[in-house]
Each structure stands twice: as structure tokens, then as C-alpha cells.
Design a protein around this motif. Structure first.
Motif, PDB file in Angstrom:
ATOM      1  N   UNK A  62       0.774  -1.317   0.050  1.00 48.25           N
ATOM      2  CA  UNK A  62      -0.047  -0.130   0.123  1.00 48.25           C
ATOM      3  C   UNK A  62       0.805   1.232  -0.032  1.00 48.25           C
ATOM      4  N   UNK A  63       2.074   1.210  -0.006  1.00 50.56           N
ATOM      5  CA  UNK A  63       2.816   2.431   0.091  1.00 50.56           C
ATOM      6  C   UNK A  63       2.857   3.207  -1.037  1.00 50.56           C
ATOM      7  N   UNK A  64       2.310   2.793  -2.174  1.00 50.90           N
ATOM      8  CA  UNK A  64       2.208   3.300  -3.389  1.00 50.90           C
ATOM      9  C   UNK A  64       1.331   4.785  -3.457  1.00 50.90           C
ATOM     10  N   UNK A  65       0.487   4.821  -2.234  1.00 48.92           N
ATOM     11  CA  UNK A  65      -0.225   5.704  -2.106  1.00 48.92           C
ATOM     12  C   UNK A  65       0.353   6.984  -1.235  1.00 48.92           C
ATOM     13  N   UNK A  66       1.582   6.785  -0.876  1.00 49.85           N
ATOM     14  CA  UNK A  66       2.128   7.708  -0.137  1.00 49.85           C
ATOM     15  C   UNK A  66       2.859   8.539  -0.758  1.00 49.85           C
ATOM     16  N   UNK A  67       2.643   9.681  -1.294  1.00 48.06           N
ATOM     17  CA  UNK A  67       3.577  10.614  -1.762  1.00 48.06           C
ATOM     18  C   UNK A  67       4.018  10.358  -3.035  1.00 48.06           C
ATOM     19  N   UNK A  68       3.805   9.570  -3.977  1.00 47.27           N
ATOM     20  CA  UNK A  68       4.433   9.080  -5.325  1.00 47.27           C
ATOM     21  C   UNK A  68       4.063  10.016  -6.172  1.00 47.27           C
ATOM     22  N   UNK A  69       4.799  10.313  -7.285  1.00 47.66           N
ATOM     23  CA  UNK A  69       4.650  11.488  -8.293  1.00 47.66           C
ATOM     24  C   UNK A  69       3.426  11.189  -8.961  1.00 47.66           C
ATOM     25  N   UNK A  70       2.780  12.299  -9.250  1.00 49.07           N
ATOM     26  CA  UNK A  70       1.673  12.369  -9.991  1.00 49.07           C
ATOM     27  C   UNK A  70       1.833  11.771 -11.474  1.00 49.07           C
ATOM     28  N   UNK A  71       0.964  10.974 -12.124  1.00 40.88           N
ATOM     29  CA  UNK A  71       1.285  10.251 -13.328  1.00 40.88           C
ATOM     30  C   UNK A  71      -0.132  10.086 -14.057  1.00 40.88           C
ATOM     31  N   UNK A  72      -0.188  10.621 -15.360  1.00 44.86           N
ATOM     32  CA  UNK A  72      -1.546  10.879 -15.939  1.00 44.86           C
ATOM     33  C   UNK A  72      -1.271  10.547 -17.476  1.00 44.86           C
ATOM     34  N   UNK A  73      -2.394  10.000 -18.045  1.00 45.37           N
ATOM     35  CA  UNK A  73      -2.374   9.691 -19.369  1.00 45.37           C
ATOM     36  C   UNK A  73      -2.626  10.801 -20.266  1.00 45.37           C
ATOM     37  N   UNK A  74      -1.927  10.975 -21.287  1.00 46.13           N
ATOM     38  CA  UNK A  74      -2.077  12.451 -22.214  1.00 46.13           C
ATOM     39  C   UNK A  74      -3.036  11.833 -23.124  1.00 46.13           C
ATOM     40  N   UNK A  75      -4.064  12.902 -23.410  1.00 45.80           N
ATOM     41  CA  UNK A  75      -4.953  12.793 -24.484  1.00 45.80           C
ATOM     42  C   UNK A  75      -4.339  12.785 -25.807  1.00 45.80           C
ATOM     43  N   UNK A  76      -3.228  13.535 -25.854  1.00 47.76           N
ATOM     44  CA  UNK A  76      -2.596  14.158 -27.140  1.00 47.76           C
ATOM     45  C   UNK A  76      -2.016  12.999 -27.784  1.00 47.76           C
ATOM     46  N   UNK A  77      -2.845  12.802 -29.112  1.00 48.94           N
ATOM     47  CA  UNK A  77      -2.448  11.666 -29.938  1.00 48.94           C
ATOM     48  C   UNK A  77      -0.953  11.989 -30.467  1.00 48.94           C
ATOM     49  N   UNK A  78      -0.628  13.048 -30.561  1.00 51.32           N
ATOM     50  CA  UNK A  78       0.686  13.190 -31.247  1.00 51.32           C
ATOM     51  C   UNK A  78       1.910  12.793 -29.960  1.00 51.32           C
ATOM     52  N   UNK A  79       1.584  12.598 -29.069  1.00 53.60           N
ATOM     53  CA  UNK A  79       2.637  12.097 -28.151  1.00 53.60           C
ATOM     54  C   UNK A  79       2.055  11.192 -27.111  1.00 53.60           C
ATOM     55  N   UNK A  80       1.619   9.799 -27.642  1.00 56.93           N
ATOM     56  CA  UNK A  80       1.056   8.943 -26.908  1.00 56.93           C
ATOM     57  C   UNK A  80       1.895   8.233 -25.521  1.00 56.93           C
TER      58      UNK A  80
END
Length: 350
Positions: A60-78
Motif C-alpha cells: 500500500x505504500x504507492x499511496x504515500x507521496x508518489x509522483x503524479x502520473x496521468x495519461x496524455x490525451x494528445x495523440x501526437x505524443x501517446x
């Protein structure tokens, strides 16, 4: 050359914990010589975080302060964008394996985001996910196939304002006992059995805590069986597995916390012709709801008649150690690593 694969897990649904366990097994099935793995967890509050390895999911340690990581919806840079020290790092992603059970993960929501990104992904698309997630919509699609289902009544009011009318209709059309389910929830969350009017009212109230759309079904007495399907243009089905629930019915507690619950592959006592009917129906239902990649299709085999009765379809079935989907494919000769490889192939086939 290795492919960069992202596994997305957790989520904001009532099945968050099950998703985390499934993700451990899915991630462990990626062959290290073929894939570089990126793990992204979504908290119950909806925060997207980069997970530091499989062990961080386990403890469960992934919930404690990891970097934000999101999917980019920009198809030019998948790919994904990782926020580090007030700047974003871009990571190209070749394929995504969403392991998100329930709302926002299995209902077409995240599938729509991934479609915008243009990144190949495992599993059903937007339409198939949305239809299969909503049990009432699934009923409507399957009715056109002529496959028997449990008789049902619905309550789609936003609150309990229609409760009295719903109860009267259920009593007239179904009698007792009945099962009450949120239309959009999995792992048997919010599911109850009702044997009288007061229990039915309480069951509808409980179901509406999970979803405003509620399904009430007649009780079918018989074998509870499941069939796993896999494929894109060509769909394959496994042998059937039978659920032997330790509780009165296979609810969340019986599935995940009662060691007495068991599953049996290719159970004895069911005619071969009936087993083949289940397999054929599973593929037909999968195709009818626009399924793609994988699903687990659940049925009853009625005790008195041996008739096959469709129950529901799950487009992101569990991958825990006790989950039927990977067990059924292992029985067919696909070990976990082979199954992951095959599912990744369907993502690129799409």
C-alpha cells in the motif's frame, strides 16, 4: 526491443481493494524480457500516482507521496505525463492494461480517455464496457439473442421515491425470494437477497447507495457457473467453472474472505450438451455487447430443468489468486504469462 506497458489499477469504485490485488497478479505476469512496466495507481479520491514496483502495491505504500502520473490525451505524443519538481516528464507508452474493476474503470470512462490518447489497450471498448457494466442495459441486449435470463424488475429513480411502486411490481411479477443488485457495481457489492417486503425495501435502499439504477431479479435455483472468453476478431471460450459458495449466495464476503468458497473446473453432473451451450452463449453474449479482448460470462444452470440462464458479464474480471478467469485459461493451457501475452496481442489487433 522491449515494449513499454502501463498497468493502471485501484480506482474510485467500491472494488478498489480487489483491483489492487488483481494488479499484482497481472503485473507479475508480464515477461521482463518483453516489457518494461509502468505502474499507475488511482486512489479512492481519484488521485493518479506512479507506483514504485509491485511490492508498493502489495504493502500500500504507492499511496504515500508518489509522483503524479496521468495519461496524455494528445495523440501526437501517446504516453503519460509524470509531474516531478514542478515540471513534467513525458514517457512514451506502447500499450495499456487497465485493471480497474467497477465504476470509472469498467464502464467505458477510462476506455474513452485511452481512446483519445490513441494508445492500444487491453479489454472492451467504450460501448462494450458501458453496456456490460450496466446490468439493466445488458439485459436489453441479451433479450434480442433469445437466451433465457432471470425475470426482472427495475428501479431507475434517482432516489427512493419510487420504492413503494417498485415493491408492488416486484411482488406481482416475481414473488419472493428475489435478488437486488446495483446496476453498476461488481464483486457482488451492494447485492442482497430479499424474502419479504421489508427486506426488499432495505435491499433497494442498500443497492441505491452504490447506484441509482437498481435491478431486482427472480431467484434461480441451480449451479452457478462461469465461462471465460478471449479474443478480437476470433473469440475463444474456456470450459466452464462452477462456483461453490460457502455463504447462501456468492456475495463479496464469500468471494474474498471465506476460505470455504470453492471453484470447480468442468464440474461433473452437468451434461456435456449443457456445458457446450454455456460456451456458445458466452461467445454470443460477448459479441452482442460489442465485447473485445476479455470477459467472464456468468450463468445459472437451473436445477430442475438443466436450462441455461444468463446472469451477467464482467469485462475486467478479477485476476486475484482465487479468480475464475485466469484459472479457466490455465486449465486450457495458457499460463499467466502466456495469457498476458495473448491479451496484449488483442490490444494491438484492435
Amino acid at each position: 526491443m522491449k515494449r513499454k506497458a502501463a498497468v493502471i489499477f485501484g480506482g474510485m469504485s467500491s472494488e478498489h481493494e480487489v483491483s489492487c490485488v488483481s494488479a499484482i497478479n497481472v503485473a507479475s505476469g508480464f515477461r521482463k524480457e518483453k516489457y518494461d512496466l509502468v505502474l499507475i495507481g488511482i486512489t479512492k479520491e481519484g488521485k493518479w500516482l506512479l507506483a514504485d514496483g509491485i511490492e508498493s502495491i502489495r504493502d500500500g505504500s504507492w499511496k504515500k507521496g508518489g509522483a503524479t502520473a496521468v495519461i496524455s490525451p494528445d495523440r501526437s505524443r501517446p504516453g503519460i505525463l509524470v509531474l516531478k519538481d514542478d515540471s513534467y516528464e513525458y514517457i512514451k507508452i506502447d500499450v495499456i492494461f487497465p485493471v480497474l474493476h467497477g465504476k470509472y474503470g469498467e464502464d467505458g470512462a477510462i476506455q474513452g480517455l485511452i481512446e483519445l490518447s490513441g494508445i492500444p489497450y487491453v479489454g472492451c471498448g467504450v460501448l462494450g464496457s458501458a453496456v456490460a457494466m450496466d446490468k439493466i442495459s445488458t439485459k436489453i441486449f441479451v433479450e434480442r439473442l433469445g437466451i433465457r435470463q432471470a425475470n426482472y424488475v427495475t428501479d431507475i429513480a434517482r432516489d427512493t421515491g419510487a420504492l413503494e411502486a417498485t415493491v408492488r411490481e416486484a411482488e406481482e411479477k416475481l414473488g419472493y425470494p428475489v435478488f437486488v443488485k446495483p446496476a453498476n457495481a461488481g464483486s457482488s457489492c451492494g447485492v442482497s437477497k430479499a424474502c419479504d417486503r421489508e427486506q426488499l425495501k432495505e435491499a433497494v435502499r442498500l443497492a441505491k447507495e452504490f447506484d441509482a439504477r437498481v435491478l431486482i431479479e427472480e431467484m434461480i435455483v441451480g449451479h452457478e457457473v462461469e465461462c471465460a472468453v478471449l479474443g478480437g476478431a476470433e473469440v475463444s471460450a474456456t470450459r466452464i467453472g462452477e462456483v461453490l459458495a460457502a455463504a447462501e449466495f456468492y456475495d463479496y464476503e464469500a468471494k474474498y474472505h471465506n476460505a470455504q468458497s470453492k471453484t470447480v473446473i468442468d464440474p461433473a453432473g452437468i451434461p456435456v450438451s449443457v456445458k457446450e451451450e454455456v460456451r456458445a452463449d458466452a461467445v454470443a453474449i460477448f459479441n452482442a455487447v460489442s465485447g473485445f479482448g476479455l470477459s467472464r460470462v456468468d450463468f445459472f444452470i437451473e436445477k430442475e430443468t438443466n436450462e441455461v440462464v444468463f446472469n451477467e458479464i464482467n469485462t475486467i474480471p478479477g485476476f486475484t489468486n482465487i479468480s475464475m478467469y485466469p484459472m479457466l485459461w490455465k486449465d486450457m493451457g495458457l499460463a499467466r504469462e502466456d495469457l498476458i501475452d495473448r491479451l496484449i496481442e488483442t490490444a494491438f489487433e484492435r
